[in-house]
Write an enzyme that holds these catalytic residues in place. Sequence first.
Site, PDB file in Angstrom:
ATOM      1  N   PHE A  14      -7.335  -4.483   4.003  1.00  0.00           N
ATOM      2  CA  PHE A  14      -7.627  -3.169   3.420  1.00  0.00           C
ATOM      3  C   PHE A  14      -9.138  -2.913   3.333  1.00  0.00           C
ATOM      4  CE2 PHE A  14      -8.264  -0.385  -0.271  1.00  0.00           C
ATOM      5  CZ  PHE A  14      -7.346   0.624  -0.026  1.00  0.00           C
TER       6      PHE A  14
ATOM      7  N   ASN B 143      -6.882  -3.173  -7.872  1.00  0.00           N
ATOM      8  CA  ASN B 143      -6.536  -1.982  -7.088  1.00  0.00           C
ATOM      9  C   ASN B 143      -5.335  -2.406  -6.243  1.00  0.00           C
ATOM     10  OD1 ASN B 143      -6.398   0.293  -5.482  1.00  0.00           O
ATOM     11  ND2 ASN B 143      -8.068  -0.355  -4.140  1.00  0.00           N
ATOM     12  N   PRO B 144      -4.130  -2.293  -6.804  1.00  0.00           N
ATOM     13  CA  PRO B 144      -2.940  -2.802  -6.104  1.00  0.00           C
ATOM     14  C   PRO B 144      -2.403  -1.763  -5.114  1.00  0.00           C
ATOM     15  CG  PRO B 144      -2.305  -1.894  -8.220  1.00  0.00           C
ATOM     16  CD  PRO B 144      -3.800  -1.681  -8.098  1.00  0.00           C
TER      17      PRO B 144
HETATM   18  C1  LIG Z   1      -4.996  -1.544  -1.986  1.00  0.00           C
HETATM   19  S1  LIG Z   1      -5.364  -3.144  -1.378  1.00  0.00           S
HETATM   20  C2  LIG Z   1      -6.768  -3.480  -2.405  1.00  0.00           C
HETATM   21  C3  LIG Z   1      -7.692  -4.519  -1.892  1.00  0.00           C
HETATM   22  C4  LIG Z   1      -8.996  -4.647  -2.696  1.00  0.00           C
HETATM   23  N1  LIG Z   1      -8.732  -4.931  -4.077  1.00  0.00           N
HETATM   24  C5  LIG Z   1      -9.820  -3.379  -2.586  1.00  0.00           C
HETATM   25  O1  LIG Z   1      -9.838  -2.568  -3.508  1.00  0.00           O
HETATM   26  O2  LIG Z   1     -10.451  -3.203  -1.540  1.00  0.00           O
HETATM   27  C6  LIG Z   1      -4.056  -4.087  -2.070  1.00  0.00           C
HETATM   28  C7  LIG Z   1      -4.017  -5.573  -1.716  1.00  0.00           C
HETATM   29  O3  LIG Z   1      -2.873  -6.125  -2.389  1.00  0.00           O
HETATM   30  C8  LIG Z   1      -2.270  -7.120  -1.591  1.00  0.00           C
HETATM   31  N2  LIG Z   1      -0.891  -7.229  -2.081  1.00  0.00           N
HETATM   32  C9  LIG Z   1       0.185  -6.435  -1.827  1.00  0.00           C
HETATM   33  N3  LIG Z   1       1.243  -6.822  -2.546  1.00  0.00           N
HETATM   34  C10 LIG Z   1       0.839  -7.890  -3.286  1.00  0.00           C
HETATM   35  C11 LIG Z   1       1.478  -8.736  -4.239  1.00  0.00           C
HETATM   36  N4  LIG Z   1       2.761  -8.549  -4.595  1.00  0.00           N
HETATM   37  N5  LIG Z   1       0.765  -9.732  -4.785  1.00  0.00           N
HETATM   38  C12 LIG Z   1      -0.530  -9.942  -4.438  1.00  0.00           C
HETATM   39  N6  LIG Z   1      -1.193  -9.178  -3.532  1.00  0.00           N
HETATM   40  C13 LIG Z   1      -0.511  -8.160  -2.979  1.00  0.00           C
HETATM   41  C14 LIG Z   1      -2.438  -6.619  -0.175  1.00  0.00           C
HETATM   42  O4  LIG Z   1      -2.379  -7.685   0.736  1.00  0.00           O
HETATM   43  C15 LIG Z   1      -3.819  -5.942  -0.259  1.00  0.00           C
HETATM   44  O5  LIG Z   1      -4.821  -6.845   0.135  1.00  0.00           O
END
Ligand SMILES: C[S@@+](CC[C@H](N)C(=O)[O-])C[C@H]1O[C@@H](n2cnc3c(N)ncnc32)[C@H](O)[C@@H]1O
Length: 329
Positions: free
Chosen positions: A136, A232-233
Amino acid sequence: MFRTLVRRCVQTQCKRLSKLSDLSHVERRSLSANASTTGGNSKPETVEDMLKLWFKRFSDAQVYEPLESIANILASTLNSNKIATVYQERDRKLSTVEMKNIIEMCKKRLQRMPIQYVIGQWDFRELTLKLRPPVFIPRPETEILVELALNDIKSRDVTCILEPCCGSGAISLALLNLLPGLKAVACDKSSKACELTEENASDLKLSGRLEVQQCAIGDIELKNKFDLIISNPPYVLSKDMMDLQAEILLFEDLEALDGGLDGLDVVRDILGVATTYLNRSGKLFLEVDPSHPELIANLLTGSPSLGLKFERSHKDFNGVARFVEIIKT
Ligand SMILES: C[S@@+](CC[C@H](N)C(=O)[O-])C[C@H]1O[C@@H](n2cnc3c(N)ncnc32)[C@H](O)[C@@H]1O
């Protein structure tokens, strides 16, 4: 016209070129006219020749933000992350190797690869982070989330934070960079994201204060409690996923964005983790969809056993409620 635009950008000390959408219709029209008359038949040799030529090609192919795209490609070729360099070196003749590299990057951009992946890096707050598909790309609004946490951390004694869903590591690394006494644990379920976070931490000499765990946040096991959790999920509602830009759909990991039916699948897991791992009076800061603050407030009111109280929401650059602040009771 090109010089006027770039000079204005330099004067306002933009690290990257301002968005074309910031320009008036008249400015945009005359920029396009200028590029199409001067980007014609003569063999391109200089930085400015390539800027004009590829601005026109990107515009004709309806590539999003054509001027920003070629300006960033040229800046990267000139080993700079500042558009000012493109202006300062506009008359410089490019070598054959530089020309070849520029064309390679432009071809990727024509295929709609986001510019951040094309040049392999992007700025987030005070940092320049390495970026590569499909991890991302940090968005500008997330810089506000970091600011909210920063203000909170400075107002009380916070020594260790947890960041679920770390992606490239942008949030944790921005905070660690600004707060030398802070430690962080970051997790992501994607191995590629964890590798990139570790690489960025190492490049920025912040590895010593960051532990990275590869796991889904719902499965995380931790030794300590935390003073602050920030994330930021993925929060896009599944029904809205197909409305995203082609660039995103083609190149970014869709699991980084898709938050399920109501967009709250991962948020619910994070709330569970906050119940277990937040210290009393600790804070949880989340970036969410504008439909979420009300839903989350209702969810917490209806589930007192979580021990979490909705404090307030905060707005993004567009004045939309994009962040929530929650406290452990
Ligand atoms: C919207 S991106 C945000 C990345 C970073 N925090 C940013 O703001 O640039 C969400 C991230 O959550 C991870 N992700 C998705 N589902 C997840 C889960 N259940 N547990 C942990 N990580 C998860 C994805 O791989 C992705 O890297």
